[in-house]
Motif scaffolding. Structure first.
Motif, PDB file in Angstrom:
ATOM      1  N   LEU A   1      14.956  -7.034   6.013  1.00 54.35           N
ATOM      2  CA  LEU A   1      15.455  -8.102   5.152  1.00 54.35           C
ATOM      3  C   LEU A   1      16.145  -7.536   3.920  1.00 54.35           C
ATOM      4  O   LEU A   1      17.164  -8.064   3.460  1.00 54.35           O
ATOM      5  CB  LEU A   1      14.304  -9.026   4.745  1.00 54.35           C
ATOM      6  CG  LEU A   1      13.710  -9.889   5.859  1.00 54.35           C
ATOM      7  CD1 LEU A   1      12.534 -10.705   5.325  1.00 54.35           C
ATOM      8  CD2 LEU A   1      14.765 -10.824   6.445  1.00 54.35           C
ATOM      9  N   ARG A   2      15.595  -6.467   3.368  1.00 55.30           N
ATOM     10  CA  ARG A   2      16.236  -5.838   2.210  1.00 55.30           C
ATOM     11  C   ARG A   2      17.586  -5.241   2.605  1.00 55.30           C
ATOM     12  O   ARG A   2      18.561  -5.342   1.857  1.00 55.30           O
ATOM     13  CB  ARG A   2      15.315  -4.770   1.631  1.00 55.30           C
ATOM     14  CG  ARG A   2      14.089  -5.333   0.922  1.00 55.30           C
ATOM     15  CD  ARG A   2      13.089  -4.240   0.574  1.00 55.30           C
ATOM     16  NE  ARG A   2      13.638  -3.270  -0.342  1.00 55.30           N
ATOM     17  CZ  ARG A   2      13.658  -3.425  -1.671  1.00 55.30           C
ATOM     18  NH1 ARG A   2      13.160  -4.512  -2.210  1.00 55.30           N
ATOM     19  NH2 ARG A   2      14.165  -2.494  -2.452  1.00 55.30           N
TER      20      ARG A   2
ATOM     21  N   ARG B   1       4.212  -6.176   7.582  1.00 52.41           N
ATOM     22  CA  ARG B   1       5.572  -6.678   7.407  1.00 52.41           C
ATOM     23  C   ARG B   1       6.498  -5.587   6.891  1.00 52.41           C
ATOM     24  O   ARG B   1       7.566  -5.878   6.346  1.00 52.41           O
ATOM     25  CB  ARG B   1       5.580  -7.854   6.436  1.00 52.41           C
ATOM     26  CG  ARG B   1       4.727  -9.018   6.897  1.00 52.41           C
ATOM     27  CD  ARG B   1       4.819 -10.197   5.965  1.00 52.41           C
ATOM     28  NE  ARG B   1       6.169 -10.683   5.845  1.00 52.41           N
ATOM     29  CZ  ARG B   1       6.527 -11.741   5.122  1.00 52.41           C
ATOM     30  NH1 ARG B   1       5.593 -12.419   4.467  1.00 52.41           N
ATOM     31  NH2 ARG B   1       7.778 -12.119   5.045  1.00 52.41           N
ATOM     32  N   THR B   2       6.103  -4.327   7.078  1.00 53.67           N
ATOM     33  CA  THR B   2       6.904  -3.228   6.543  1.00 53.67           C
ATOM     34  C   THR B   2       8.314  -3.221   7.122  1.00 53.67           C
ATOM     35  O   THR B   2       9.306  -3.216   6.388  1.00 53.67           O
ATOM     36  CB  THR B   2       6.211  -1.886   6.841  1.00 53.67           C
ATOM     37  OG1 THR B   2       4.872  -1.925   6.343  1.00 53.67           O
ATOM     38  CG2 THR B   2       6.959  -0.738   6.195  1.00 53.67           C
TER      39      THR B   2
ATOM     40  N   PRO C   1      10.760  13.720   2.313  1.00 51.44           N
ATOM     41  CA  PRO C   1      10.893  12.262   2.345  1.00 51.44           C
ATOM     42  C   PRO C   1       9.535  11.598   2.480  1.00 51.44           C
ATOM     43  O   PRO C   1       8.617  12.140   3.085  1.00 51.44           O
ATOM     44  CB  PRO C   1      11.769  12.013   3.580  1.00 51.44           C
ATOM     45  CG  PRO C   1      12.487  13.295   3.816  1.00 51.44           C
ATOM     46  CD  PRO C   1      11.549  14.380   3.357  1.00 51.44           C
ATOM     47  N   LEU C   2       9.420  10.406   1.917  1.00 48.64           N
ATOM     48  CA  LEU C   2       8.152   9.688   1.943  1.00 48.64           C
ATOM     49  C   LEU C   2       7.897   9.010   3.272  1.00 48.64           C
ATOM     50  O   LEU C   2       6.780   8.617   3.558  1.00 48.64           O
ATOM     51  CB  LEU C   2       8.130   8.635   0.828  1.00 48.64           C
ATOM     52  CG  LEU C   2       8.182   9.183  -0.594  1.00 48.64           C
ATOM     53  CD1 LEU C   2       8.168   8.040  -1.573  1.00 48.64           C
ATOM     54  CD2 LEU C   2       7.035  10.116  -0.842  1.00 48.64           C
ATOM     55  N   GLY C   3       8.910   8.826   4.068  1.00 51.60           N
ATOM     56  CA  GLY C   3       8.693   8.192   5.364  1.00 51.60           C
ATOM     57  C   GLY C   3       8.462   6.707   5.284  1.00 51.60           C
ATOM     58  O   GLY C   3       7.748   6.149   6.092  1.00 51.60           O
ATOM     59  N   THR C   4       9.044   6.044   4.296  1.00 53.42           N
ATOM     60  CA  THR C   4       8.911   4.593   4.201  1.00 53.42           C
ATOM     61  C   THR C   4      10.282   3.970   4.108  1.00 53.42           C
ATOM     62  O   THR C   4      11.226   4.571   3.599  1.00 53.42           O
ATOM     63  CB  THR C   4       8.082   4.191   2.971  1.00 53.42           C
ATOM     64  OG1 THR C   4       8.164   2.778   2.814  1.00 53.42           O
ATOM     65  CG2 THR C   4       8.604   4.833   1.710  1.00 53.42           C
ATOM     66  N   LEU C   5      10.411   2.765   4.583  1.00 52.30           N
ATOM     67  CA  LEU C   5      11.694   2.083   4.603  1.00 52.30           C
ATOM     68  C   LEU C   5      12.201   1.773   3.199  1.00 52.30           C
ATOM     69  O   LEU C   5      13.369   1.453   3.018  1.00 52.30           O
ATOM     70  CB  LEU C   5      11.578   0.782   5.402  1.00 52.30           C
ATOM     71  CG  LEU C   5      11.397   0.943   6.911  1.00 52.30           C
ATOM     72  CD1 LEU C   5      11.119  -0.407   7.543  1.00 52.30           C
ATOM     73  CD2 LEU C   5      12.626   1.557   7.543  1.00 52.30           C
ATOM     74  N   PHE C   6      11.302   1.834   2.201  1.00 54.51           N
ATOM     75  CA  PHE C   6      11.701   1.415   0.864  1.00 54.51           C
ATOM     76  C   PHE C   6      12.265   2.557   0.023  1.00 54.51           C
ATOM     77  O   PHE C   6      12.734   2.324  -1.070  1.00 54.51           O
ATOM     78  CB  PHE C   6      10.510   0.814   0.114  1.00 54.51           C
ATOM     79  CG  PHE C   6       9.913  -0.350   0.827  1.00 54.51           C
ATOM     80  CD1 PHE C   6      10.672  -1.465   1.069  1.00 54.51           C
ATOM     81  CD2 PHE C   6       8.611  -0.324   1.270  1.00 54.51           C
ATOM     82  CE1 PHE C   6      10.144  -2.545   1.728  1.00 54.51           C
ATOM     83  CE2 PHE C   6       8.071  -1.402   1.919  1.00 54.51           C
ATOM     84  CZ  PHE C   6       8.837  -2.512   2.156  1.00 54.51           C
TER      85      PHE C   6
ATOM     86  N   THR D   1       0.860  -1.181   0.000  1.00 54.86           N
ATOM     87  CA  THR D   1       0.000   0.000   0.000  1.00 54.86           C
ATOM     88  C   THR D   1       0.898   1.233   0.000  1.00 54.86           C
ATOM     89  O   THR D   1       2.128   1.116  -0.088  1.00 54.86           O
ATOM     90  CB  THR D   1      -0.931   0.006   1.222  1.00 54.86           C
ATOM     91  OG1 THR D   1      -0.147   0.180   2.418  1.00 54.86           O
ATOM     92  CG2 THR D   1      -1.702  -1.310   1.325  1.00 54.86           C
ATOM     93  N   ASP D   2       0.309   2.401   0.122  1.00 53.73           N
ATOM     94  CA  ASP D   2       1.122   3.617   0.118  1.00 53.73           C
ATOM     95  C   ASP D   2       2.045   3.707   1.319  1.00 53.73           C
ATOM     96  O   ASP D   2       3.057   4.402   1.276  1.00 53.73           O
ATOM     97  CB  ASP D   2       0.213   4.854   0.088  1.00 53.73           C
ATOM     98  CG  ASP D   2      -0.463   5.024  -1.262  1.00 53.73           C
ATOM     99  OD1 ASP D   2       0.032   4.435  -2.240  1.00 53.73           O
ATOM    100  OD2 ASP D   2      -1.477   5.738  -1.329  1.00 53.73           O
ATOM    101  N   HIS D   3       1.704   3.012   2.400  1.00 56.06           N
ATOM    102  CA  HIS D   3       2.482   3.156   3.628  1.00 56.06           C
ATOM    103  C   HIS D   3       2.950   1.839   4.225  1.00 56.06           C
ATOM    104  O   HIS D   3       3.751   1.859   5.156  1.00 56.06           O
ATOM    105  CB  HIS D   3       1.660   3.902   4.683  1.00 56.06           C
ATOM    106  CG  HIS D   3       1.154   5.233   4.243  1.00 56.06           C
ATOM    107  ND1 HIS D   3       1.976   6.330   4.104  1.00 56.06           N
ATOM    108  CD2 HIS D   3      -0.080   5.651   3.874  1.00 56.06           C
ATOM    109  CE1 HIS D   3       1.262   7.367   3.687  1.00 56.06           C
ATOM    110  NE2 HIS D   3       0.017   6.983   3.542  1.00 56.06           N
ATOM    111  N   HIS D   4       2.444   0.699   3.739  1.00 56.53           N
ATOM    112  CA  HIS D   4       2.748  -0.564   4.399  1.00 56.53           C
ATOM    113  C   HIS D   4       3.011  -1.665   3.378  1.00 56.53           C
ATOM    114  O   HIS D   4       2.539  -1.602   2.237  1.00 56.53           O
ATOM    115  CB  HIS D   4       1.578  -1.001   5.294  1.00 56.53           C
ATOM    116  CG  HIS D   4       1.186   0.014   6.319  1.00 56.53           C
ATOM    117  ND1 HIS D   4       1.919   0.259   7.452  1.00 56.53           N
ATOM    118  CD2 HIS D   4       0.116   0.864   6.362  1.00 56.53           C
ATOM    119  CE1 HIS D   4       1.343   1.208   8.159  1.00 56.53           C
ATOM    120  NE2 HIS D   4       0.244   1.590   7.522  1.00 56.53           N
TER     121      HIS D   4
END
Length: 548
Positions: free
Chosen positions: A317-318, A310-311, A527-532, A282-285
């Motif tokens: 893991l990445r 699992r974000t 920043p988007l604030g996501t780990l990706f 999703t946009d955040h998860h």
């Protein structure tokens, strides 16, 4: 914990309550019916008494006797015969002075009645009379002589006991019907209680209340999203975590298509997609979705869906996979560095100092040539570091990354964080697809209206018919590795591009070519604030390679 029921069983409570309601309503209905029937019988017997009175008043002998006199015995005899034939309790003939000329009690003949005559207006009268013979349904008719002159009245009564006797006979039949209805109602109540018992799976009221409390505490206490669907596909249960992860508002009673747009997430929730631990972005998860049908005694009761966040796990893991790749690259570089140092040591030991100096200069030139070549075209140090690090790692895998000569990127380009994530993911996919030996070509051009990024590889290309699905979550032509979950890179790239009104295309034929266009100016530089969005380990690795 399940609490056992206290007191009487649910079926007994229902049956007792239904029987009590039936009994009370039956008694009330019977009393009301008896009163209504009593009033109806009174009216019927009053009219019957009136009919007898009118018949008596029409007898010619009585009319002659009452107008011309001298016929007292005749009036009594005729009245007695009519009384016996009709079943009336009395037939009394009264003159205008209120004197009785007939009566079932002979001693009252010749005596005046106490109440005034009711037919003086030449009218009939009916009602309940309380006379010498007791209560009776009474009817009074005017008595005319042969000349038509009013000469008296005829009063006829039917004893109250006759009315009550008829009422008892009718109520007996009504009582039989009522008893039958009560029996049917009791049977229906018993069957209803058994049905409700089966519907509640044998649970008592206290147990049902306890289960409801336990369910609410469990659903809103666990850190996992839970949704339940009824057989019609409507949402019947949704907990707080599911609302947070899926962005649901008031969803109870709605269908999933009414609260979520079309896409992979909705397909995973409604069962269109099947599988275990379906990965959905999703946009955040990054979510893992599992759907399980609920079947009880062969009947489908709907489905239960669990949603896990699992974000953080996928992000870790990445990062771990990136660190592992850098570790392998550094290990190979260490081996290569050791070989070069052995060569240098051998030249020095042989006294070939000039050759050793030339070898050292050549090595230093090779180390900086890659970074300088990238810096000539790419002004941003973060992007330079990413490209250099990816080039070094790819080289250890037998893949050469080439930066096109037309590439130009300023020091502060728009969409920087998104470019880092998009370029990193596309380069990783291209290196893996190219195989060994292979070539990956990177083009990064900043124009006034947009930034265009193109990544091409020498691999086999996109499988036929897969162009429409390669950007879906979980799509991949390679199996999962032990740590990193496959099929997330392209889905993340597609989501980032679409979210910022960009476009991404992929070519057909041998060798995949991905082209990404991000419009300028950048409307969301934060920043988007996501780990990706940013691979920090790769950038740290690039600095260790000497990038600026």
């Amino acid at each position: 914990m399940l609490r056992r029921g206290r007191g009487r069983k649910l079926s007994v409570r229902i049956l007792t309550g239904q029987l009590a309601i039936l009994a009370v309503t039956s008694v009330i209905g019977f009393v009301l019916l008896a009163q209504a029937q009593r009033a109806q019988l009174d009216r019927e017997y009053e009219q019957r008494a009136l009919a007898i009175a009118e018949t008596t008043a029409a007898d010619p002998q009585i009319r002659n006797a009452m107008e011309y006199g001298g016929g007292g015995d005749v009036v009594q005899a005729i009245a007695g015969r009519i009384e016996a034939a009709s079943g009336a309790s009395y037939v009394v003939v009264i003159d205008l002075q209120g004197i009785r000329h007939s009566h079932p009690h002979p001693e009252l003949i010749g005596r005046a009645v106490e109440e005034p005559l009711a037919v003086l207006g030449d009218r009939t009268w009916v009602g309940i009379n309380h006379g010498a013979t007791g209560s009776s349904a009474n009817g009074k008719a005017p008595l005319h002589g042969p000349t038509g002159e009013l000469v008296g009245e005829v009063s006829v009564g039917i004893a109250e006991k006759d009315v009550l006797g008829q009422l008892r006979r009718e109520l007996s039949a009504f009582g039989l019907y009522l008893g039958s209805a009560l029996a049917v109602g009791a049977t229906a109540s018993y069957l209803l209680a058994r049905r409700l018992k089966r519907t509640t799976f044998g649970l008592e009221l206290e147990e049902i209340a306890g289960l409801l409390q336990d369910r609410e505490a469990m659903l809103h206490g666990i850190k996992e999203g839970v949704l339940a669907f009824d057989p019609q596909g409507r949402i019947s249960v949704v907990n707080d975590e599911a609302r947070r992860l899926l962005g649901l508002g008031t969803a109870l009673g709605s269908r999933i298509g009414d609260v979520l747009p079309e896409g992979r997430l909705r397909s995973a929730l409604d069962g269109t997609l099947s599988g275990v631990d379906l990965t959905v972005l999703t946009d955040h998860h990054c979510l893992a979705v599992n759907r399980m049908p609920v079947v009880l005694r062969g009947h489908e009761l709907g489905a239960v869906v669990t949603v896990r966040d699992r974000t953080e796990l996928v992000g870790l893991l990445r990062e771990l996979d990136s660190v592992r790749g850098l570790t392998d690259a550094l290990r190979a570089q260490q081996h290569e560095f050791a070989n070069r140092m052995h060569t240098m040591a051998g030249l020095l030991e042989l006294g070939e100092h000039e050759a050793a100096f030339d070898f050292a200069v050549e090595l230093g030139h090779e180390a900086g040539a890659l970074a300088e070549g990238v810096r000539e075209r790419i002004g941003n140090p973060l992007m330079v570091g990413l490209i250099v690090a990816k080039t070094t790692v790819a080289a250890e895998r037998g893949v050469r990354i080439e930066l096109d000569g037309d590439s130009r990127l300023g020091e502060h380009p728009g969409h920087l964080r998104r470019l880092l994530s998009i370029a990193g993911n596309l380069l990783d996919n291209a290196v893996e697809a190219a195989g060994s030996p292979g070539v990956v070509r990177l083009s990064l051009v900043e124009r006034p209206e947009a930034i265009v990024l193109r990544v091409a590889d020498s691999g086999p290309g996109i499988p036929a018919g897969a162009a429409a699905s390669i950007f879906e979550d979980g799509w991949s032509t390679s199996p999962d590795r032990g740590t990193a979950r496959r099929g997330l890179g392209l889905a993340l790239v597609h989501r980032l591009v679409q979210r910022h009104q960009g476009s991404i295309t992929v070519s057909d034929g041998p060798g995949a070519v991905f082209t990404v266009t991000l419009p300028l100016p950048d409307q969301d530089p934060a920043p988007l604030g996501t780990l990706f969005t940013l691979p920090p380990v790769v950038l740290a690795g690039s600095r260790s390679e000497g990038a600026p």
